[in-house]
Design an enzyme around this catalytic site. Structure first.
Site, PDB file in Angstrom:
ATOM      1  N   ASN A 173     -29.673  -2.407 -23.653  1.00  0.00           N
ATOM      2  CA  ASN A 173     -30.185  -1.617 -24.769  1.00  0.00           C
ATOM      3  C   ASN A 173     -30.681  -2.494 -25.906  1.00  0.00           C
ATOM      4  O   ASN A 173     -31.653  -2.157 -26.591  1.00  0.00           O
ATOM      5  CB  ASN A 173     -29.088  -0.688 -25.296  1.00  0.00           C
ATOM      6  CG  ASN A 173     -29.538   0.121 -26.492  1.00  0.00           C
ATOM      7  OD1 ASN A 173     -30.398   0.980 -26.386  1.00  0.00           O
ATOM      8  ND2 ASN A 173     -28.959  -0.153 -27.660  1.00  0.00           N
TER       9      ASN A 173
ATOM     10  N   ASP B 296     -23.964  -0.933 -20.827  1.00  0.00           N
ATOM     11  CA  ASP B 296     -23.561  -0.567 -22.180  1.00  0.00           C
ATOM     12  C   ASP B 296     -24.619   0.326 -22.824  1.00  0.00           C
ATOM     13  O   ASP B 296     -25.826   0.114 -22.646  1.00  0.00           O
ATOM     14  CB  ASP B 296     -23.383  -1.843 -23.017  1.00  0.00           C
ATOM     15  CG  ASP B 296     -22.943  -1.565 -24.427  1.00  0.00           C
ATOM     16  OD1 ASP B 296     -21.838  -1.012 -24.601  1.00  0.00           O
ATOM     17  OD2 ASP B 296     -23.702  -1.885 -25.362  1.00  0.00           O
TER      18      ASP B 296
ATOM     19  N   HIS C 237     -28.587   5.227 -25.285  1.00  0.00           N
ATOM     20  CA  HIS C 237     -29.384   4.824 -26.450  1.00  0.00           C
ATOM     21  C   HIS C 237     -30.626   4.006 -26.103  1.00  0.00           C
ATOM     22  O   HIS C 237     -31.330   3.557 -27.009  1.00  0.00           O
ATOM     23  CB  HIS C 237     -28.506   4.022 -27.419  1.00  0.00           C
ATOM     24  CG  HIS C 237     -27.376   4.816 -27.986  1.00  0.00           C
ATOM     25  ND1 HIS C 237     -27.544   5.727 -29.003  1.00  0.00           N
ATOM     26  CD2 HIS C 237     -26.061   4.860 -27.647  1.00  0.00           C
ATOM     27  CE1 HIS C 237     -26.375   6.283 -29.282  1.00  0.00           C
ATOM     28  NE2 HIS C 237     -25.465   5.779 -28.479  1.00  0.00           N
TER      29      HIS C 237
ATOM     30  N   GLU D 250     -21.926   3.659 -19.679  1.00  0.00           N
ATOM     31  CA  GLU D 250     -21.391   4.318 -20.870  1.00  0.00           C
ATOM     32  C   GLU D 250     -22.448   5.265 -21.419  1.00  0.00           C
ATOM     33  O   GLU D 250     -23.497   4.835 -21.890  1.00  0.00           O
ATOM     34  CB  GLU D 250     -21.035   3.271 -21.931  1.00  0.00           C
ATOM     35  CG  GLU D 250     -20.584   3.876 -23.243  1.00  0.00           C
ATOM     36  CD  GLU D 250     -20.610   2.875 -24.392  1.00  0.00           C
ATOM     37  OE1 GLU D 250     -19.656   2.868 -25.184  1.00  0.00           O
ATOM     38  OE2 GLU D 250     -21.586   2.105 -24.493  1.00  0.00           O
TER      39      GLU D 250
END
Length: 528
Positions: free
Chosen positions: A146, A238, A242, A282
């Site tokens: 990300n 991770d 987003h 996640e």
């Protein structure tokens, strides 16, 4: 800068660490040709059956095990700790980031193809993987796609306008950063001397990638292939939710669809290298939102499960746990029939479970007994099996692991221990048959020895509003789990033959009658 998909000719990249004749050939004209529906159809049979039901252990490397006495956890220390983890019954390791980084947590990476020298070397990491495999453990590593560190060479080149790096990040020129295209300015940072804005939702020093860039996606493939070729068994992604944030994209950008397409594409690529590689992510949101991502990964962390178990145990109310688990599993498998739930009680971003329970051993026994008898892959955050305490700030939920005298490694005292000064260490708990460590160890081994707990279907039993009761059923076995959430003793008829496999207190099952003590968990194998 308006984001765009770069139009290129065939791109050839030599993969670092591979033989010179190994190349990655990408045709940008077809690179993103597959839609979400097409990728889901292509991946419909993707599965990792060998890991179903297995227990994972989450290690924060800096805090876990020191092999050389420098008060910092390292990879060799983890290798030397494998016998401890094997004895506990662990079958999978998830390592928080090991890449070079300017921060202690390493979630802001400066080099995706290296190991932080503080932790060791690539050779150390390969040795860890090989030693884990000898013990039939898999190793997955945190992969942060990300964002990177602001110190990453890509970002430094990007803010100076160098191609192709300027398209690797969410960078917009002053004249293009208009309120009609970007009405939400939260997370955006202005470099006035450069005449640009860049997006960094978590922190100004974690600039976020622009996954629309074909060349960046090729870099990501290069990174994933490098680690898979070294023997890594998979990745924990991770902040997957987003990657395409609504605040970072131009207004009316279909961010959800782009997120789905990207992660399906990465899954497809990883599986093309190793069909048995395991990818978990996640997506820290409610089950309805998480469902949209379920086909892009083998597993997703079940944050609703963690919340409902901790709240339910604290309040003495099991009903919401039942509803949450049923709804979540139904939602995930609707989109991905081979989905493996990743269940947990806490992780490196949350207060320690024992702290949430006010250091109440009864509640800790109850919550962990639920965790280790549910469907899916249970994840244990290092130290949880010792009853670790900890609360925000983050450093204090990542305190050094207490090994004790006589261990092959030492406690990495890179920071003072605040919450766990009175927590019994590994050596002490291994010698105490009533310790939380032995509670965890017993349940993990029972789980691995009983196919119904590993892979069985689950249905709920109506015993009492204070007792969480469910059945795990496989082709050859039937197990019933009973968890008393109250401070009262219950006696009830159970019209089956069977035997008690595990119990936390002095309850009993005799003459088709169950006695369950306050805050007790009982596991019964049904024989009829």
């Amino acid at each position: 800068m308006m984001k765009k998909i770069l139009s290129l000719l065939i791109v050839l990249l030599i993969i670092t660490g591979c033989a010179p004749d190994e190349v990655l050939t990408v045709d940008p004209e077809t690179y993103e040709s597959l839609s979400v529906d097409e990728l889901e159809e292509k991946l419909i049979d993707s599965r990792v059956d060998k890991l179903e039901g297995q227990v994972f252990y989450n290690i924060f490397p800096k805090s876990f095990a020191d092999s050389n006495g420098d008060n910092r956890g390292d990879i060799e220390g983890i290798t030397l700790s494998l016998d401890y983890l094997d004895n506990l019954g662990i079958k999978g390791l998830w390592l928080n980031p090991i890449h070079p980084s300017p921060t202690y947590h390493r979630y802001d990476v400066t080099d995706y193809l290296a190991v932080d020298p503080e932790l060791g070397t690539i050779d150390d990491f390969v040795e860890l993987i090989e030693q884990a495999h000898e013990r039939e453990m898999v190793v997955i590593m945190d992969m942060v796609l990300n964002h990177s560190s602001s110190s990453h060479p890509w970002f430094q080149k990007a803010i100076n306008g160098e191609e192709p790096y300027v398209d690797y990040y969410r960078i917009v020129k002053d004249e293009d950063f208009t309120s009609d295209l970007y009405p939400n300015r939260e997370g955006w940072y202005h470099l006035e001397n450069k005449g640009i804005w860049y997006y960094a939702a978590f922190w100004s020093e974690m600039p976020e990638f622009n996954a629309d860039s074909v060349e960046l996606r090729i870099e990501f493939r290069k990174i994933l292939k490098y680690w898979l070729d070294l023997g890594v068994d998979g990745f924990r992604y991770d902040a997957a939710y987003h990657l395409y944030d609504s605040a970072e994209a131009e207004i009316r950008t279909p961010t959800m669809q782009r997120n789905q397409q990207f992660w399906l594409e990465m899954k497809d690529y990883v599986k093309s290298i190793n069909p048995e590689a395991y990818v978990v992510a996640e997506v820290w949101s409610d089950s309805k939102t998480v469902q949209a991502y379920s086909s892009g990964f083998d597993s997703l962390f079940n944050f609703d499960f963690a919340t409902k178990v901790l709240e339910g145990v604290n309040r003495g109310q099991p009903l919401e746990i039942l509803t949450s688990i049923l709804n979540h599993q139904r939602a995930m498998t609707e989109r991905n029939p081979n989905f493996l739930d990743a269940i947990f009680l806490s992780n490196h971003d949350q207060p320690r479970v024992m702290t949430v329970f006010g250091n109440d051993r009864n509640k800790m026994n109850l919550a962990s007994s639920i965790l280790l008898t549910m469907p899916g892959n249970p994840y244990i955050y290092y130290g949880e099996e010792l009853g670790y305490l900890g609360n925000k700030p983050d450093e204090q939920i990542r305190e050094p692991f207490l090994w004790g005298e006589g261990s092959r490694v030492t406690t990495p005292l890179w920071e003072p221990i605040k919450f766990n000064t009175n927590t019994a260490d590994v050596q002490a708990q291994q010698q105490d048959s009533n310790s939380l460590y032995h509670h965890y160890r017993s349940l993990i081994h029972i789980r691995h020895e009983n196919e119904a707990l590993l892979k069985g279907e689950m249905s709920f039993l109506n015993i009492s509003s204070n007792v969480l009761a469910y059945e795990r059923t496989s082709e050859n076995q039937r197990m019933v789990a009973l968890h008393n959430f109250s401070n009262q003793r219950f006696v009830f008829d159970f019209n089956h033959e069977g035997r008690v496999v595990f119990q936390t207190k002095a309850g009993s099952f005799f003459n088709k009658q169950v006695v369950i003590e306050p805050y007790e968990s009982i596991l019964i194998e049904v024989n009829d």
